[in-house]
Motif scaffolding. Sequence first.
Motif, PDB file in Angstrom:
ATOM      1  N   PHE A  71       0.835  -1.200   0.000  1.00 32.40           N
ATOM      2  CA  PHE A  71       0.000   0.000   0.000  1.00 32.40           C
ATOM      3  C   PHE A  71       0.874   1.256   0.000  1.00 32.40           C
ATOM      4  CE2 PHE A  71      -1.969   3.412   2.509  1.00 32.40           C
ATOM      5  CZ  PHE A  71      -3.033   3.714   1.670  1.00 32.40           C
ATOM      6  N   TYR A  72       2.013   1.204   0.678  1.00 32.29           N
ATOM      7  CA  TYR A  72       2.876   2.375   0.790  1.00 32.29           C
ATOM      8  C   TYR A  72       3.329   2.873  -0.592  1.00 32.29           C
ATOM      9  CZ  TYR A  72       6.472   5.590   2.225  1.00 32.29           C
ATOM     10  OH  TYR A  72       7.218   6.740   2.382  1.00 32.29           O
ATOM     11  N   VAL A  73       3.586   1.924  -1.498  1.00 30.79           N
ATOM     12  CA  VAL A  73       4.013   2.307  -2.852  1.00 30.79           C
ATOM     13  C   VAL A  73       2.911   3.129  -3.527  1.00 30.79           C
ATOM     14  CG1 VAL A  73       4.736   1.440  -5.117  1.00 30.79           C
ATOM     15  CG2 VAL A  73       5.539   0.303  -3.047  1.00 30.79           C
ATOM     16  N   ILE A  74       1.671   2.705  -3.341  1.00 35.12           N
ATOM     17  CA  ILE A  74       0.538   3.454  -3.899  1.00 35.12           C
ATOM     18  C   ILE A  74       0.459   4.829  -3.234  1.00 35.12           C
ATOM     19  CG2 ILE A  74      -1.993   3.519  -4.082  1.00 35.12           C
ATOM     20  CD1 ILE A  74      -1.993   0.481  -4.123  1.00 35.12           C
ATOM     21  N   LEU A  75       0.622   4.833  -1.916  1.00 38.75           N
ATOM     22  CA  LEU A  75       0.505   6.088  -1.156  1.00 38.75           C
ATOM     23  C   LEU A  75       1.560   7.097  -1.595  1.00 38.75           C
ATOM     24  CD1 LEU A  75      -0.668   7.759   1.205  1.00 38.75           C
ATOM     25  CD2 LEU A  75       0.950   6.604   2.712  1.00 38.75           C
ATOM     26  N   ARG A  76       2.794   6.655  -1.721  1.00 35.59           N
ATOM     27  CA  ARG A  76       3.841   7.630  -2.062  1.00 35.59           C
ATOM     28  C   ARG A  76       3.658   8.144  -3.486  1.00 35.59           C
ATOM     29  NH1 ARG A  76       8.836   6.291  -4.441  1.00 35.59           N
ATOM     30  NH2 ARG A  76       9.862   7.867  -3.189  1.00 35.59           N
ATOM     31  N   ASN A  77       3.178   7.283  -4.375  1.00 30.49           N
ATOM     32  CA  ASN A  77       2.885   7.771  -5.732  1.00 30.49           C
ATOM     33  C   ASN A  77       1.832   8.871  -5.681  1.00 30.49           C
ATOM     34  OD1 ASN A  77       4.676   6.102  -7.009  1.00 30.49           O
ATOM     35  ND2 ASN A  77       3.194   4.488  -7.405  1.00 30.49           N
ATOM     36  N   ARG A  78       0.813   8.660  -4.866  1.00 30.46           N
ATOM     37  CA  ARG A  78      -0.237   9.667  -4.707  1.00 30.46           C
ATOM     38  C   ARG A  78       0.328  10.950  -4.113  1.00 30.46           C
ATOM     39  NH1 ARG A  78      -4.507  10.661  -7.571  1.00 30.46           N
ATOM     40  NH2 ARG A  78      -5.370   8.691  -8.246  1.00 30.46           N
TER      41      ARG A  78
END
Lengths: 179, 145
Positions: A71-78
């Motif tokens: 999930f963190y990968v998605i979050l940082r992209n956002r």
Amino acid sequence: MDDQTAIQRCRAGDKEAFRHLVERYQAEAVGHAIGILGNREDALDAVQEAFIDCFQALDRVDLTRRFYPWFYVILRNRCYKLGSGRKKREVSSADETEILAPTASIQPEDRMLLERALHELPAEDRELITLRHLDGLSYQELAERLEVPQGTIMSRLHHARKKLRDKLARFSFTGVSGD
Amino acid sequence: MTRVDCENVGRAAMATEDGYVSELSADQIEAHLADCSDCRGEVRELRALANLLDGQKRKQRTENIWERVEQHLPAALPPRSRSRVGRAFVILGLLLLGYRLLEIVPNRHLGLLFKLVPILLVIAAFSYLRENPFRINTQLTLEGR
């Protein structure tokens, strides 16, 4: 309900199971997003968008791995997407931007200087330093979350720490003189 | 091979502190630090900074964003599995390939209905996926809008 069960239930159409995931990780996610974006309002927007992206991508989650690093990968992209498209916000209180919790190991005025120096760093450097030192992630974990080789983590972290040291020196912060 | 210079030694010394095995050995690092007072000073400062940071904690947050998230979740649950879609198209492809092989068999007498098989297969595949291939997606937006 553990994460794997919650994800499987989400896939089967159970929205309440997704609520479990959101409520379990929202505080951590907001903390991380503030660590990147530097303010609470943008962080909340990024976390909200990240959870929506996550929901739509749950069928691609590898159930043998932990949920939050994925999930963190998605979050940082956002976060970076949001950060690049917005002007810096005016913040009304320190609580909106604070990354660090009060601890006995540092005086409040020194903590404020450290906080200020962290906020003056580029977002990528701030993210790396806080993940390494506040969350205690290893180079391997950092490499997975930031999707770069461990050697790159080593170089970037070294430069980020040097920048932070130089900023603290400009604020006449004496706690890192090494004496 | 990594050169033993000030930049590389500083980076490797701090990485070693972090538990990462860099390309420079502990002996190479120590030997350079023993000879170079600039590097010794820099590593000492960075160690002090790392220790200071290690003693800090991330501020705990208590926000509840479920309502904000729930409002924007797509109504259709669950999200369609890509593997299911992929599998359906693989099967469709194999069936169409089989059809093509049958078609090239000489002296076959399979009748008019046989010619409709590919169309029926495609209709069956999209029915299975509950997907209308002619639907226009009005929810697509351009980046930055």
